[in-house]
Design a protein around this motif. Structure first.
Motif, PDB file in Angstrom:
ATOM      1  N   SER A  36       0.845  -1.201   0.000  1.00 17.67           N
ATOM      2  CA  SER A  36       0.000   0.000   0.000  1.00 17.67           C
ATOM      3  C   SER A  36       0.870   1.236   0.000  1.00 17.67           C
ATOM      4  N   PHE A  37       0.382   2.298  -0.643  1.00 16.08           N
ATOM      5  CA  PHE A  37       0.991   3.623  -0.511  1.00 16.08           C
ATOM      6  C   PHE A  37      -0.043   4.482   0.183  1.00 16.08           C
ATOM      7  N   GLY A  38       0.149   4.751   1.442  1.00 19.83           N
ATOM      8  CA  GLY A  38      -0.881   5.466   2.190  1.00 19.83           C
ATOM      9  C   GLY A  38      -2.165   4.659   2.164  1.00 19.83           C
ATOM     10  N   ALA A  39      -3.227   5.274   1.682  1.00 18.89           N
ATOM     11  CA  ALA A  39      -4.506   4.577   1.669  1.00 18.89           C
ATOM     12  C   ALA A  39      -4.694   3.753   0.393  1.00 18.89           C
ATOM     13  N   VAL A  40      -3.794   3.955  -0.587  1.00 18.35           N
ATOM     14  CA  VAL A  40      -3.953   3.257  -1.872  1.00 18.35           C
ATOM     15  C   VAL A  40      -3.369   1.857  -1.776  1.00 18.35           C
ATOM     16  N   ARG A  41      -4.199   0.844  -2.024  1.00 18.69           N
ATOM     17  CA  ARG A  41      -3.664  -0.512  -2.083  1.00 18.69           C
ATOM     18  C   ARG A  41      -3.211  -0.757  -3.506  1.00 18.69           C
ATOM     19  N   ALA A  42      -1.949  -0.490  -3.750  1.00 16.34           N
ATOM     20  CA  ALA A  42      -1.439  -0.585  -5.117  1.00 16.34           C
ATOM     21  C   ALA A  42      -1.439  -2.041  -5.581  1.00 16.34           C
ATOM     22  N   VAL A  43      -1.001  -2.950  -4.704  1.00 11.32           N
ATOM     23  CA  VAL A  43      -1.062  -4.386  -4.994  1.00 11.32           C
ATOM     24  C   VAL A  43      -1.690  -5.041  -3.778  1.00 11.32           C
ATOM     25  N   GLY A  48      -3.648  -4.451 -17.640  1.00 12.07           N
ATOM     26  CA  GLY A  48      -4.691  -3.760 -16.889  1.00 12.07           C
ATOM     27  C   GLY A  48      -4.640  -2.279 -17.148  1.00 12.07           C
ATOM     28  N   PRO A  49      -5.673  -1.584 -16.724  1.00 13.57           N
ATOM     29  CA  PRO A  49      -5.732  -0.146 -16.976  1.00 13.57           C
ATOM     30  C   PRO A  49      -4.724   0.603 -16.120  1.00 13.57           C
ATOM     31  N   SER A  50      -4.559   1.866 -16.420  1.00 16.84           N
ATOM     32  CA  SER A  50      -3.598   2.695 -15.700  1.00 16.84           C
ATOM     33  C   SER A  50      -3.908   2.719 -14.207  1.00 16.84           C
ATOM     34  N   GLY A  51      -2.862   2.574 -13.399  1.00 15.73           N
ATOM     35  CA  GLY A  51      -3.031   2.658 -11.956  1.00 15.73           C
ATOM     36  C   GLY A  51      -3.489   1.375 -11.291  1.00 15.73           C
ATOM     37  N   CYS A  52      -3.519   0.248 -12.039  1.00 15.99           N
ATOM     38  CA  CYS A  52      -4.042  -0.974 -11.432  1.00 15.99           C
ATOM     39  C   CYS A  52      -2.962  -1.718 -10.647  1.00 15.99           C
ATOM     40  N   GLY A  53      -1.700  -1.264 -10.704  1.00 14.67           N
ATOM     41  CA  GLY A  53      -0.667  -1.881  -9.886  1.00 14.67           C
ATOM     42  C   GLY A  53       0.311  -2.757 -10.645  1.00 14.67           C
ATOM     43  N   LYS A  54       0.289  -2.713 -11.952  1.00 16.11           N
ATOM     44  CA  LYS A  54       1.197  -3.551 -12.738  1.00 16.11           C
ATOM     45  C   LYS A  54       2.650  -3.213 -12.467  1.00 16.11           C
ATOM     46  N   THR A  55       2.948  -1.917 -12.578  1.00 16.15           N
ATOM     47  CA  THR A  55       4.335  -1.497 -12.374  1.00 16.15           C
ATOM     48  C   THR A  55       4.788  -1.821 -10.961  1.00 16.15           C
ATOM     49  N   THR A  56       3.912  -1.564 -10.000  1.00 13.13           N
ATOM     50  CA  THR A  56       4.274  -1.836  -8.609  1.00 13.13           C
ATOM     51  C   THR A  56       4.619  -3.307  -8.435  1.00 13.13           C
ATOM     52  N   LEU A  57       3.807  -4.188  -9.011  1.00 10.74           N
ATOM     53  CA  LEU A  57       4.069  -5.617  -8.876  1.00 10.74           C
ATOM     54  C   LEU A  57       5.402  -5.987  -9.537  1.00 10.74           C
ATOM     55  N   ASP A  64       8.707  -3.442 -18.482  1.00  7.50           N
ATOM     56  CA  ASP A  64       7.616  -2.542 -18.107  1.00  7.50           C
ATOM     57  C   ASP A  64       7.252  -1.644 -19.279  1.00  7.50           C
ATOM     58  N   GLU A  65       6.169  -1.961 -19.949  1.00 11.01           N
ATOM     59  CA  GLU A  65       5.712  -1.195 -21.119  1.00 11.01           C
ATOM     60  C   GLU A  65       6.878  -0.779 -21.995  1.00 11.01           C
ATOM     61  N   PRO A  66       7.695  -1.738 -22.441  1.00 12.36           N
ATOM     62  CA  PRO A  66       8.921  -1.360 -23.146  1.00 12.36           C
ATOM     63  C   PRO A  66       8.651  -0.717 -24.494  1.00 12.36           C
ATOM     64  N   THR A 126       1.866  -4.340 -19.702  1.00  8.96           N
ATOM     65  CA  THR A 126       1.309  -3.465 -20.728  1.00  8.96           C
ATOM     66  C   THR A 126      -0.136  -3.124 -20.378  1.00  8.96           C
ATOM     67  N   HIS A 127      -0.614  -2.021 -20.978  1.00  6.89           N
ATOM     68  CA  HIS A 127      -2.043  -1.752 -20.825  1.00  6.89           C
ATOM     69  C   HIS A 127      -2.753  -1.918 -22.165  1.00  6.89           C
ATOM     70  N   ASP A 128      -2.004  -2.439 -23.143  1.00  8.36           N
ATOM     71  CA  ASP A 128      -2.530  -2.578 -24.494  1.00  8.36           C
ATOM     72  C   ASP A 128      -2.979  -4.027 -24.686  1.00  8.36           C
TER      73      ASP A 128
HETATM   74  N1  LIG Z   1       5.758   5.550  -4.995  1.00  9.21           N
HETATM   75  C1  LIG Z   1       4.414   5.669  -4.901  1.00  9.21           C
HETATM   76  N2  LIG Z   1       3.876   6.456  -3.953  1.00  9.21           N
HETATM   77  C2  LIG Z   1       2.541   6.576  -3.845  1.00  9.21           C
HETATM   78  N3  LIG Z   1       1.662   5.951  -4.622  1.00  9.21           N
HETATM   79  C3  LIG Z   1       2.123   5.141  -5.579  1.00  9.21           C
HETATM   80  C4  LIG Z   1       3.528   4.964  -5.767  1.00  9.21           C
HETATM   81  N4  LIG Z   1       3.714   4.103  -6.802  1.00  9.21           N
HETATM   82  C5  LIG Z   1       2.474   3.768  -7.217  1.00  9.21           C
HETATM   83  N5  LIG Z   1       1.513   4.376  -6.492  1.00  9.21           N
HETATM   84  C6  LIG Z   1       0.065   4.226  -6.653  1.00  9.21           C
HETATM   85  O1  LIG Z   1      -0.215   2.858  -6.716  1.00  9.21           O
HETATM   86  C7  LIG Z   1      -1.171   2.587  -7.709  1.00  9.21           C
HETATM   87  C8  LIG Z   1      -0.624   1.607  -8.716  1.00  9.21           C
HETATM   88  O2  LIG Z   1       0.433   2.234  -9.432  1.00  9.21           O
HETATM   89  P1  LIG Z   1       1.243   1.518 -10.602  1.00  9.21           P
HETATM   90  O3  LIG Z   1       2.307   2.437 -11.031  1.00  9.21           O
HETATM   91  O4  LIG Z   1       1.656   0.169 -10.161  1.00  9.21           O
HETATM   92  O5  LIG Z   1       0.148   1.419 -11.737  1.00  9.21           O
HETATM   93  P2  LIG Z   1       0.285   0.853 -13.222  1.00  9.21           P
HETATM   94  O6  LIG Z   1      -0.663  -0.264 -13.331  1.00  9.21           O
HETATM   95  O7  LIG Z   1       1.686   0.576 -13.561  1.00  9.21           O
HETATM   96  O8  LIG Z   1      -0.266   2.075 -14.062  1.00  9.21           O
HETATM   97  P3  LIG Z   1       0.257   2.670 -15.482  1.00  9.21           P
HETATM   98  O9  LIG Z   1      -0.349   1.845 -16.561  1.00  9.21           O
HETATM   99  O10 LIG Z   1      -0.326   4.054 -15.474  1.00  9.21           O
HETATM  100  O11 LIG Z   1       1.743   2.656 -15.467  1.00  9.21           O
HETATM  101  C9  LIG Z   1      -1.559   3.920  -8.311  1.00  9.21           C
HETATM  102  O12 LIG Z   1      -2.748   4.353  -7.683  1.00  9.21           O
HETATM  103  C10 LIG Z   1      -0.418   4.811  -7.960  1.00  9.21           C
HETATM  104  O13 LIG Z   1      -0.866   6.126  -7.800  1.00  9.21           O
END
Ligand SMILES: Nc1ncnc2c1ncn2[C@@H]1O[C@H](COP(=O)(O)OP(=O)(O)OP(=O)(O)O)[C@@H](O)[C@H]1O
Ligand SMILES: [Mg+2]
Lengths: 551, 359
Positions: free
Chosen positions: B12-19, B36-45, B158-160, B191-193
């Motif tokens: 989690s980042f604060g209240a956001v459960r990224a993964v 998945g769509p933007s912000g769904c947590g792909k990059t974080t994972l 990551d979205e190369p 990818t989000h495509d």
């Molecule tokens: N370092 C961080 N600090 C705070 N919030 C973060 C951080 N990294 C990611 N988040 C939040 O976690 C969530 C998932 O982010 P992530 O970058 O994994 O999305 P994504 O699926 O890769 O999106 P995109 O397709 O736009 O790259 C988002 O809501 C993002 O705002």
């Protein structure tokens, strides 16, 4: 449980070194000043007597009000001058802008007490301009006192307002202005309702830097205040004291000074934080098309202010090549002043070069890793470090000097009398600038470069050393030279800390001020100006490329 | 070849459960895509796997080795960054040699391995070029070569391709796929495509708000989406809901939607079930007057409300008896005559109807 330890080794090591250093050479001395002000003569029990004693005297109360009035006066004046100047430079067709911009930042790096002294040479009691005026019947023009101080501060610190405001004006996307006009507002109305409010946090954050700088400054009031009490000067006098120092009373004034500057710093940080919404223009606003009259006015104004700020420095250089007999000036070119200065002051010149180099190098060695950790490894620990590393901003050099003497003149670590204490004082004072400059450089380097390196198997610490530092090098060199230059002309901590053989050029200048030898003082002033300006010219292009200034 | 086991990882980042408690088992040599769509947590994972993002919970294994406690520079998971992250202060050869030097590979061996890696990505002869002299596609190849030369256990991307133009994107994704197959390396691709994901992957995990919505092969994800979200994310579709009734043939069911009956595949719903199903526009075929629908297909009457010509496709906007919209798509342009009529007939194979298991 979060498994953070996997990659925390490097930032933790940096933070540990930083905390140890700042704890020992910043917080501990500060604590020493506080302690001195709150302890009774036996040195064991807490008391408010020192405060009661100092504040019961009108003289010291006046030092507080004088410092504040002069500070606020200079703050208002710099804002009144700086904002229109920024607007002219951002939006009006003023000829010679690049030169103007380079010159406009100069007053910040030129030694302020040298400037003050130069004004005395021009407008002091026997100044050449005052004498000329007296000859034509105008009397009573004086650079001494409150008005003189505000004038000199204003001309020396207006870049603090100018530079961020200029950046803010340039960062407002044209479309915002166009949208305002599209909605039916006149240009004038758009300026007052959109542009100025958006730039306001930048203006305020710059103005508060002026307030801090004027509150802390020691050299300018030392030259110009005469009998008027000023906090930083009185703290120094009480501490050095002709009949034995009085650390308790000096501590009281020091604490008052720190309280004022801390409030200013906190406000400044607050407005700096709010500046973000003004940045990131995709299209910078174009120059406005104006008539010849307005254009002429803007040109005269911009060049007028900038040159007026630099005139005393030119003047003192010119005067230093003239002949003096005692305090009396004789027209005619001569190198006597320099020869006499050289006779006595080779050692101080060497001291300045050596100490400034050691401190500037040290500030880079410490500041760059701290800036790196603060930028790349955000965490609660980093936030605390960020705050601690910014504290020196709010600590007047005089107060830091007093604290260092109180803390390290006895006990397990004795530093007074050694050149090291000067180096440490400079290093602590310039650390915030170094940290901020490093962060600024790092913001221009994509963090994924470092991640790529780590991902390829290079440890974080080695990545920092072998990849990040080389990428930052231009900026680091520029920043270190800026630091060097400001250290070379540091006075307020130096006068408290120097001892015998370790007097610097600023001390020579300082001593010459107290004496009557205007010739030697102006020669020393010229040497200091050269020592500051030459390195800046050498790295001017480098600084431009990294968008670096003293802010 | 290394299998990757991701068990219950969360961040989690604060209240956001990224993964949010994601578990995945990725097979040896598999090309696995996080979609998945933007912000769904792909990059974080992905960054958790690379070691740039700490875990709040869970564990990650490469084969038998637990890696989430290992610092990122010892994980041996090569990552290709979205913006390439080519070191601007090194030449192409310097970039590719970087990881080898970190591993103290003997100097003599480095040259040969760099040359081989550059040949692999068709950049032989570019050794001494500087990054600023290269195009986006070439930089991407350098990034891949730099990553592959260290022979990582797994390859993370990551979205190369997102910074490349459309044509180059198609070309590069083919190359990446071929390289991955020839090296038999386990790859995780973000990818989000959806088209890119379908084209390149062995398996796909569709993510939504930090969780995996469905994991499966490309055809399965596309043709048998488990949820409304997956069905819609994988491309335009008709999502219809209604109550099932007995079908005409034993075992089949039908659903009345918009004044029309829809047939469902046998065994997918019982009478009186509330069902939501997806029917892809391209599964609907226009039946010209006098033509017969293939046997076993089901036909519908509809009003033609609009026609959109998209080049390779023609999209038809239909309205059912009660006005409910239905989208159909055909390859090429249907006969002029068919489009002039206001009421038309479309047919579909009931097997192409997907009843969502988790509506
Ligand atoms: N370092 C961080 N600090 C705070 N919030 C973060 C951080 N990294 C990611 N988040 C939040 O976690 C969530 C998932 O982010 P992530 O970058 O994994 O999305 P994504 O699926 O890769 O999106 P995109 O397709 O736009 O790259 C988002 O809501 C993002 O705002
Ligand atoms: Mg992403």
């Amino acid at each position: 449980m979060r498994i953070a330890a996997a990659r925390a080794g490097f930032p933790l090591a940096v933070a540990a070194v930083a905390f140890a250093f700042l704890g020992l050479f910043l917080l501990y001395p500060l604590f020493g000043v506080f302690k001195a002000s709150f302890l009774d003569p036996t040195g064991v029990s807490f008391t408010l007597d020192n405060y009661a004693r100092v504040l019961s005297r009108a003289f010291y109360r006046a030092s507080l009000t004088n410092s504040l009035t002069i500070g606020l006066g200079a703050t208002l004046a710099t804002t009144a001058i700086g904002v229109p100047l920024a607007f002219c430079l951002a939006r009006l067709p003023v000829p010679g802008k690049p030169v103007l911009l380079a010159l406009a930042a100069l007053p910040l790096v030129l030694p302020s007490f040298v400037g003050a002294y130069a004004w005395v040479l021009l407008l002091g009691r026997s100044g050449i301009v005052s004498q000329a005026l007296r000859a034509i019947g105008i009397d009573g023009v004086s650079i001494y006192g409150k008005h003189g101080l505000i004038l000199v501060y204003t001309l020396q610190t207006f870049p603090y307002v100018l530079l961020p405001t200029l950046a803010a004006f340039k960062a407002i996307d044209v479309s915002i202005e166009e949208a305002g006009q599209n909605l039916g507002a006149s240009r004038w109305r758009v300026f007052w309702t959109v542009i100025l409010p958006v730039a306001a946090p930048a203006v305020l954050s710059g103005a508060l830097l002026v307030l801090m700088e004027t509150l802390e400054n020691f050299g300018v009031p030392f030259v110009l205040a005469e009998d008027m009490p000023i906090l930083a000067v009185e703290a120094y006098k009480l501490f050095i004291g002709e009949v034995g120092g009085n650390p308790a009373s000096a501590g009281v004034l020091g604490v008052l000074l720190v309280a004022c500057t801390t409030v200013a710093l906190l406000l400044q940080r607050y407005y700096l934080g709010r500046r973000r919404f003004a940045t990131g223009a995709r299209r910078t606003p174009p120059e406005l098309v104006v008539g010849a009259g307005l254009r002429g006015l803007a040109t005269a104004y911009c060049w007028g202010v900038v040159l007026l700020a630099l005139v005393p420095f030119f003047a003192v250089v010119a005067l230093s090549f003239m002949e003096y007999r005692g305090p009396v000036l004789h027209p005619g070119f001569s190198l006597d002043n320099f020869l006499r200065l050289l006779d006595r002051s080779q050692r101080p010149l060497m001291n300045t070069l050596v100490l400034a180099s050691a401190a500037a190098g040290g500030a880079a060695l410490l500041g760059v890793p701290i800036g790196y950790v603060l930028t790349r490894y955000r965490s609660r620990l980093a936030d605390v470090l960020d705050i601690v590393a910014m504290i020196p901003f709010a600590i007047a050099g005089t107060v830091l000097g007093i604290g260092l003497v109180i803390s390290f003149n006895s006990g397990w670590l004795i530093l007074t009398g050694s050149p090291l204490i000067l180096v440490l004082a400079y290093l602590v004072r310039k650390l915030p600038f170094n940290v901020r400059a490093s962060s600024a450089i790092l913001h221009q380097i994509d963090p994924s470069l470092e991640e790529a390196s780590i991902n390829l198997g290079v440890s974080p610490a080695r990545t920092f050393l072998t990849l990040t530092v080389p990428l930052m090098m231009g900026g680091i060199i520029g920043g270190t030279i800026l630091t060097w230059v400001t250290i070379a002309s540091e006075l307020s901590a130096t006068v408290v800390l120097y001892s015998g053989p370790w007097a610097t050029m600023t001390v020579v200048m300082f001593q010459a001020l107290e004496g009557t030898s205007a010739g030697a003082a102006s020669a020393a002033a010229t040497v200091l100006i050269v020592v500051t300006v030459v390195p800046l010219i050498l790295v001017h292009r480098l600084l431009r490329r990294h968008e670096m200034s003293l802010l | 070849m290394t299998a990757i086991r991701i068990a219950e990882v969360a961040r989690s980042f604060g209240a956001v459960r990224a993964v949010d408690r994601v578990s995945l088992d990725i097979n040896e040599g598999e090309f696995f895509t996080l979609l998945g769509p933007s912000g769904c947590g792909k990059t974080t994972l992905l960054r958790m796997i690379a070691g740039f993002c700490d875990l709040d919970h869970g564990a990650i294994h490469f084969g038998e080795r637990r890696v989430d406690t290992v610092p990122p520079h010892r994980r041996n998971a090569g990552m290709v960054f979205q913006n390439y992250a080519i070191f601007p202060n090194l030449t192409v050869a310097g970039n590719v040699a970087y990881g080898l030097k970190a591993r103290n590979v003997p100097a003599g061996e480095i040259g040969a391995r760099v040359a081989r890696a550059l040949k692999l990505v068709h950049l032989d002869g570019y050794d001494e070029r500087w990054p600023h002299q290269l195009s986006g596609g070439q930089l991407q190849r350098v990034a891949i070569a730099r990553c592959l030369v260290i022979e990582p256990e797994v390859l993370l991307l990551d979205e190369p391709l997102s910074n490349l133009d459309a044509q180059l994107r198609v070309e590069m994704r083919r190359e990446i796929r071929l390289l991955q197959q020839s090296l038999k390396i386990t790859a995780i691709y973000v990818t989000h495509d959806q088209e890119e994901a379908l084209a390149i992957s062995d398996r796909i995990a569709v993510m939504r708000a930090g969780r995996t919505e469905q994991v499966g092969g490309p055809t399965e994800i596309y043709q048998r989406p488990a949820t409304r979200f997956v069905a819609e994310f994988m491309g335009t579709t008709n999502l219809l809901s209604g109550i099932a009734v007995d079908g005409p043939v034993g075992g089949t069911a039908k659903v009345r939607v918009g004044g029309q009956d829809f047939a469902l595949p046998a065994g997918t719903a019982r009478p009186r079930d509330a069902v939501t199903f997806s029917l892809r526009p391209e599964a609907l075929r226009l039946i010209a007057p006098g033509e017969h629908a293939p046997s076993g297909w089901h036909t519908l009457e509809a009003r033609l409300a609009g026609v959109e010509f998209l080049g390779v496709l023609t999209r038809l906007d239909l309205q059912l008896a009660d006005g409910a919209p239905l989208r159909a798509a055909t390859l090429d342009l249907p006969p002029e005559a068919a489009l002039r009529r206001e009421r038309i007939t479309v047919a579909y194979d009931p097997q192409r109807v997907t009843v969502l298991s988790k509506p």
